[in-house]
Motif scaffolding. Structure first.
Motif, short mmCIF file in Angstrom:
data_model
loop_
_atom_site.label_atom_id
_atom_site.label_comp_id
_atom_site.label_asym_id
_atom_site.label_seq_id
_atom_site.Cartn_x
_atom_site.Cartn_y
_atom_site.Cartn_z
N ALA A 1 -3.26 -7.67 -7.12
CA ALA A 1 -1.90 -7.18 -7.03
C ALA A 1 -1.47 -7.45 -5.71
CB ALA A 1 -1.20 -6.12 -7.79
N LEU A 2 -2.58 -6.74 -4.62
CA LEU A 2 -2.14 -6.67 -3.28
C LEU A 2 -1.63 -8.16 -2.73
CD1 LEU A 2 -2.01 -5.21 -0.35
CD2 LEU A 2 -4.38 -5.87 -0.10
N LEU A 3 -2.38 -9.18 -3.10
CA LEU A 3 -2.20 -10.67 -2.69
C LEU A 3 -0.66 -10.93 -2.74
CD1 LEU A 3 -3.16 -13.39 -1.61
CD2 LEU A 3 -3.29 -13.73 -4.05
N ASP A 4 -0.10 -10.29 -4.05
CA ASP A 4 1.36 -10.61 -4.48
C ASP A 4 2.61 -9.61 -4.07
OD1 ASP A 4 0.11 -12.74 -5.99
OD2 ASP A 4 -0.31 -11.19 -7.53
N GLY A 5 1.96 -8.29 -3.83
CA GLY A 5 2.96 -7.61 -3.63
C GLY A 5 3.19 -6.74 -2.38
N GLY A 6 2.38 -7.13 -1.30
CA GLY A 6 2.08 -6.25 -0.14
C GLY A 6 2.21 -7.18 1.15
N HIS A 7 2.68 -6.31 2.30
CA HIS A 7 2.56 -7.33 3.66
C HIS A 7 1.30 -7.45 4.24
CE1 HIS A 7 4.08 -8.29 7.48
NE2 HIS A 7 3.45 -7.06 8.19
N ALA A 8 0.51 -6.70 3.75
CA ALA A 8 -1.17 -6.91 4.03
C ALA A 8 -1.88 -7.58 3.08
CB ALA A 8 -1.83 -5.47 3.99
N TRP A 9 -1.31 -8.54 2.51
CA TRP A 9 -2.19 -9.53 1.52
C TRP A 9 -3.14 -10.33 2.14
CZ3 TRP A 9 -2.14 -14.95 2.21
CH2 TRP A 9 -1.17 -15.39 2.93
N HIS A 10 -3.14 -10.71 3.57
CA HIS A 10 -4.00 -11.30 4.21
C HIS A 10 -5.43 -10.75 3.90
CE1 HIS A 10 -0.97 -13.79 6.29
NE2 HIS A 10 -0.26 -13.04 6.48
N LEU A 11 -5.41 -9.48 3.58
CA LEU A 11 -6.68 -8.81 3.73
C LEU A 11 -7.50 -9.44 2.32
CD1 LEU A 11 -5.80 -5.12 4.38
CD2 LEU A 11 -7.18 -6.72 5.46
N VAL A 12 -6.74 -9.75 1.45
CA VAL A 12 -7.48 -10.28 0.21
C VAL A 12 -8.49 -11.49 0.49
CG1 VAL A 12 -7.15 -11.26 -2.13
CG2 VAL A 12 -5.86 -9.54 -1.56
N PRO A 13 -7.92 -12.55 1.12
CA PRO A 13 -8.75 -13.77 1.45
C PRO A 13 -9.76 -13.31 2.83
CG PRO A 13 -6.74 -14.28 2.21
CD PRO A 13 -6.47 -12.83 1.36
N ARG B 1 3.60 -2.44 3.14
CA ARG B 1 2.51 -3.05 3.47
C ARG B 1 1.52 -3.15 2.22
NH1 ARG B 1 -0.66 0.04 8.13
NH2 ARG B 1 1.46 0.29 8.86
N VAL B 2 1.55 -2.24 1.50
CA VAL B 2 0.46 -2.38 0.12
C VAL B 2 1.40 -2.70 -1.20
CG1 VAL B 2 -1.11 -1.09 1.17
CG2 VAL B 2 0.31 0.09 -0.31
N GLY B 3 2.80 -2.36 -1.01
CA GLY B 3 3.42 -2.38 -2.25
C GLY B 3 3.68 -1.09 -3.11
N PRO B 4 4.96 -0.73 -3.37
CA PRO B 4 5.18 0.46 -3.97
C PRO B 4 4.78 0.69 -5.35
CG PRO B 4 7.36 -0.67 -3.79
CD PRO B 4 6.42 -1.49 -2.93
N SER B 5 4.50 -0.52 -5.87
CA SER B 5 4.00 -0.63 -7.29
C SER B 5 2.41 -0.21 -7.26
CB SER B 5 4.09 -2.20 -8.03
OG SER B 5 3.40 -2.84 -7.32
N GLN B 6 1.76 -0.44 -6.39
CA GLN B 6 0.33 0.03 -6.40
C GLN B 6 0.24 1.49 -7.24
OE1 GLN B 6 -2.57 -1.62 -5.85
NE2 GLN B 6 -1.79 -3.39 -4.97
N GLY B 7 0.80 2.54 -6.68
CA GLY B 7 0.68 3.79 -7.23
C GLY B 7 1.27 3.84 -8.85
N GLU B 8 2.31 3.14 -9.06
CA GLU B 8 2.81 3.12 -10.33
C GLU B 8 1.91 2.49 -11.33
OE1 GLU B 8 6.43 1.13 -10.19
OE2 GLU B 8 7.41 2.31 -8.91
N ARG B 9 1.22 1.57 -10.95
CA ARG B 9 0.14 0.57 -11.76
C ARG B 9 -0.81 1.82 -12.19
NH1 ARG B 9 -0.08 -5.08 -11.28
NH2 ARG B 9 1.76 -5.77 -10.06
N LEU B 10 -1.53 2.55 -11.37
CA LEU B 10 -2.73 3.45 -11.75
C LEU B 10 -2.01 4.74 -12.43
CD1 LEU B 10 -5.59 4.07 -11.58
CD2 LEU B 10 -5.15 5.09 -9.29
N TYR B 11 -1.07 5.20 -12.04
CA TYR B 11 -0.26 6.31 -12.72
C TYR B 11 -0.05 6.00 -14.15
CZ TYR B 11 3.32 9.57 -14.27
OH TYR B 11 3.93 10.42 -14.91
N LYS B 12 0.52 4.75 -14.31
CA LYS B 12 1.01 4.35 -15.80
C LYS B 12 -0.30 4.06 -16.74
CE LYS B 12 3.93 2.98 -18.97
NZ LYS B 12 4.61 1.99 -18.85
N ARG B 13 -1.39 3.55 -15.98
CA ARG B 13 -2.74 3.56 -16.95
C ARG B 13 -3.24 4.86 -16.91
NH1 ARG B 13 -6.27 -1.05 -16.43
NH2 ARG B 13 -4.49 -2.11 -16.00
N LEU B 14 -3.20 5.78 -16.34
CA LEU B 14 -3.76 7.11 -16.57
C LEU B 14 -3.08 7.71 -17.45
CD1 LEU B 14 -4.91 7.96 -13.13
CD2 LEU B 14 -6.41 7.43 -15.07
N LYS B 15 -1.64 7.65 -17.58
CA LYS B 15 -0.80 8.23 -18.46
C LYS B 15 -1.01 7.68 -19.91
CE LYS B 15 1.40 11.23 -17.84
NZ LYS B 15 1.31 12.77 -18.04
#
Length: 871
Positions: free
Chosen positions: A727-739, A804-818
């Motif tokens: 998801a970093l590829l799609d939602g963050g300014h630092a997406w270049h780190l993926v490739p 930079r990483v996307g504000p949804s990153q924390g939400e994704r893990l939080y929702k999964r754990l809840k």
């Protein structure tokens, strides 16, 4: 087998604290007293230094403010405050004669350049650009000033009259313009004189109509290339007459036919119910008003907000008016140095004052987000001409810095082809173009951050991460004859190796000619800003005893003296916990970290331990900053032992160490953290049954990943991490780190099986083995893959504007754990970006610290040190 090496970090004698009965540990509200030295600029002769100090304030919504100071480098005078108020002052620049300072301060939220006389007076506002001004630099004679400005795309469109290159599918830049084709009229001229007599008009029955007095009806059309042609209603029934009838009529009336065109008023309407062009204009109005954010660019994410349209960094030059001491002269008009749909980076003056060297993108028809190449150019200010100075194929060349004599330019170069984690180096190029570029920093094997020439051009100073800190290095790129003890008469220069000048090169091994380098400051100190002359060096830094201070030294670096210690007063009443450098040998790597024992800890007590994962890929980690210094001291003051680990992948330990976590953000670094933790927990003052884990940025990623592999930690705290790598590829300014880090994209080589088992389990093969596909590497290193295995209490903290990483990153893990009903708590800080210290208010920064301590205290037996209990 894990080996442990320890050594006490050196401290600054001038700032070392002596414990006494009146002292207490660092308190939470001390954050409001912490001050940070930022920009540093030496006067031309090195006798004075201008610097900025960032202050925090306890006001609920206030942001930090920065003030400008000047002091003598001798250290015998008290600093003098040059700016007041709440403005964020930065980028001081000295006039060549040392009588004035230029600096940047916001006006109505927009940064502008000011000039202030050193002998007193109100700062004079030199610029008033709607898009702001930054990075001022005086010309060599002090009569002009160069500055940069971020120019919006719409402004460049108005200036050039040309639309930008667009990637909008099925749209063109001009499809909102609908101009009907001009009408063509038949002009009747006298057969002999060729004077225009009339236009050919046809009545409703198709019969020609001839006015009785044609001279009264002649009118010259406004949009015609024929000055004496006529304007008349369009002929729309001409087809009713046969060609023979027309010729007979023309002959009878002695007329010669001619043609002219008459422009038709263009269609400018904007409505949702009109034709396609009108609908598009209506949509464009909504876009300009902010009702809809529309983008087709690649780099849509900024650091803290979406950037649907790009801005372009350009340079301007302005004549500085005289008489600033005695009055308020009219504000001069800046003249552009660069322009167009291209961005330009750092610039530097050439000695004559009529030219500047600047880095920038090449001229191309490609969208700017697709262009990574950066070249060096020379801008001629008087002729308005830009000429390429140097292009090195497959490299980005930035930060040109010219020697005082103007013979040589130093520049930063970064390889564009894989691997993307190659360190940035410094190269040299002779401005006459008769030498190949020379790479001078290769043997250091560190990522060069910033650099400057000494005034005489013999030494090149640079900052680079080293061993967990940021050290100041000095390079000697030119041979120097010092046999008689006196400096040489000639200026330093590169030897010509080609008969004619060139501006384009392809990298080859002969360009790598490293210069001798010296490390001028220890690795335990983090230098954030510096400046040098031939005799003096000044630098702002963080070290184990103070979050920030300004120092002066000789260029031999044997006589350091503090010039500004803005934190000394309140630190004199605090016990500063001592940090000890430790290292552990693991996986053929030497893993470095620091252990901090709680302040005033009793030998008979055991303390819980907080393991903090630092470092990691450069884009996701913060350097050794005042923020981390204060966090360490605050938590140690609350009775926690601290061990900070720099696992593989961290900057400052060489390329091999940096690349040791390629396609391996989880297993390898996790084992590094566990190895150093195991070594440290053997100490008598640590309770090995009470260990927690925390991290920020990449450290947050590693924290969440580890909690899905082991239950040895009592609690975890993660801030602004990446938990779903695809998801970093799609939602963050630092997406270049993926490739760059994982060798490809998530859709490449998808295997026919799923993941989910702990990769650190003895019976499961490690995913950091060779032959991983990008899909496998991304998913096996994502904490979200193992979220169902996390049972450790976890505090997830997220900046609401962290693009930079996307504000949804924390939400994704939080929702999964809840959903899994796991012990997790989520904190979101609205408006805060990835770098908390740069984007958050002091109150928010304090909340993060206190909230971290409170969460850990729920699951650890935290007993504050005796000094922390005192009022």
């Amino acid at each position: 087998m894990v080996g442990l090496l320890t050594g006490l970090l050196p401290s600054s004698p001038a700032l070392a604290q002596v414990p006494s009965g009146e002292e207490q540990a660092v308190q939470a509200r001390d954050l409001y007293r912490m001050q940070e030295v930022r920009d540093v600029a030496l006067s031309p002769r090195g006798r004075s230094v201008a610097y900025t100090v960032r202050h925090l304030t306890p006001a609920r919504s206030a942001m930090p403010r920065t003030r400008l100071h000047v002091t003598r480098t001798s250290g015998r005078d008290d600093p003098r405050l040059l700016s007041r108020g709440r403005g964020d002052v930065r980028a001081p620049a000295w006039h060549p004669d040392g009588t004035h300072l230029a600096f940047v301060r916001p006006v109505g939220g927009t940064p502008q350049v000011f000039v202030v006389p050193l002998d007193g007076g109100v700062p004079y506002q030199l610029t008033d650009l709607s898009h702001g001004a930054q990075a001022p630099q005086w010309s060599p004679n002090g009569k002009r000033l160069l500055f940069a400005s971020p120019v919006p795309e719409s402004t460049i469109h108005r200036q050039t009259g040309r639309p930008p290159v667009s990637e909008r599918p099925g749209r063109t830049a001009s499809d909102t313009v609908r101009a009907p084709a001009p009408d063509t009229l038949l002009v009747l001229r006298h057969a002999q004189t060729l004077d225009p007599l009339d236009t050919l008009a046809v009545d409703t029955d198709g019969r020609l109509q001839t006015p009785a007095d044609t001279t009264d009806t002649l009118r010259t059309p406004q949009h015609s290339s024929i000055p004496d042609s006529l304007a008349a209603p369009a002929v729309d029934r001409l087809t009713a007459l046969s060609p023979d009838s027309l010729r007979a009529l023309f002959d009878q009336l002695r007329l010669r036919p001619d043609t002219t065109t008459v422009a038709v008023r263009p269609d400018t309407a904007a409505t949702p119910d009109g034709n396609l062009a009108q609908v598009r204009r209506w949509m464009h109005q909504n876009r300009r008003s902010g009702a809809a954010l529309v983008s087709s660019r690649l780099e849509i994410h900024g650091e803290r907000q979406l950037q649907p349209t790009p801005t372009y960094r350009h340079h301007y030059v302005v004549d500085v008016p005289t008489g600033l001491r005695s009055g308020r002269p009219p504000r001069p008009t800046p003249q552009p140095v660069t322009g167009g749909y291209r961005s330009y980076g750092q610039a530097d003056w050439l000695p004559g004052g009529g030219q500047v060297v600047v880095s920038g993108t090449p001229s191309t028809d490609r969208p700017p987000d697709r262009v990574r190449q950066r070249n060096l150019y020379v801008a001629d200010l008087d002729r308005g001409r830009l000429q390429r100075l140097l292009r090195l194929e497959d490299y980005a060349l930035t930060a040109p810095t010219v020697t005082t004599d103007g013979n040589t330019v130093a520049f930063r170069l970064q390889a564009l082809s894989p691997p993307g984690d190659a360190p940035a180096e410094v190269g040299l190029f002779a401005l006459d173009g008769r030498s190949k570029p020379r790479i001078v920093t290769s043997t250091l094997d560190r990522n060069i951050a910033s650099f400057k020439w000494s005034a005489d051009g013999w030494y090149l100073y640079a900052i680079a991460p080293s061993g967990g800190g940021r050290s100041l290095y000095r390079f000697t790129p030119f041979a120097r004859d010092t046999t008689d003890g006196s400096p040489p008469a000639q200026s330093p220069s590169m030897t010509a190796d080609q008969p004619t000048s060139r501006d384009t090169f392809t990298f080859d091994s002969t360009m790598v000619r490293p210069a001798a380098a010296q490390q001028m400051t220890p690795a335990a100190r983090a230098v954030h800003a510096f400046d040098v002359t031939d005799a003096t060096a000044v630098y702002a830094s963080t070290d184990p005893t103070t979050p920030s201070a300004l120092y002066a030294n000789t260029v031999s670096f044997n006589n350091e003296r503090p010039l500004a210690t803005p934190n000394a007063e309140w630190l004199a009443q605090r016990q500063v916990a001592t940090s000890e450098r430790v290292s552990a040998s693991h996986d053929s790597l030497n893993i470095t970290g620091w252990v901090t024992r709680p302040a005033a800890a009793a030998d008979s007590l055991q303390h819980p331990l907080l393991v903090q994962a630092r470092g990691g890929p450069p884009e996701l980690s913060a350097p050794y900053t005042p923020e981390t210094w204060f966090e360490r001291q605050y938590l140690a003051g609350r009775g926690l032992g601290i061990v900070e680990v720099l696992p593989r992948g961290s900057a400052g330990f060489g390329t091999a160490f940096r690349r040791a976590n390629d396609q391996n953000w989880g297993p390898g670094p996790a084992r590094d953290v566990l190895a150093l933790t195991d070594s440290v927990t053997a100490r008598s003052w640590i309770d090995s049954t009470q260990v927690a884990l925390a991290g920020t940025g990449y450290g947050g990623t590693l924290t969440a990943w580890l909690l899905g592999q082991t239950d040895r930690f009592a609690a975890g705290v993660a801030l602004n991490g990446v938990y779903d790598l695809p998801a970093l590829l799609d939602g963050g300014h630092a997406w270049h780190l993926v490739p760059q880090e994982f060798g490809g994209y998530p859709w490449e080589d998808v295997p026919p099986f799923s993941l989910g088992d702990p990769v650190l389990a003895p019976n499961v093969s490690s995913p950091d083995s060779t032959g991983q596909t990008p899909w496998t590497a991304l998913h096996s290193n994502s904490p979200l893959t193992y979220a169902h295995l996390i049972r450790t209490p976890l505090l997830l903290m997220q900046g609401g504007a962290d693009r930079r990483v996307g504000p949804s990153q924390g939400e994704r893990l939080y929702k999964r754990l809840k959903i899994l009903d796991r012990p997790v708590e989520y904190v979101r800080y609205p408006g805060v970006g990835h770098d908390l210290s740069a984007s958050a208010s002091p109150r928010t920064r304090l909340d993060r610290l206190v909230r971290t301590y409170e969460f850990l205290a729920r699951f650890l037996d935290v007993a504050p040190s005796p000094s922390a209990r005192r009022p």
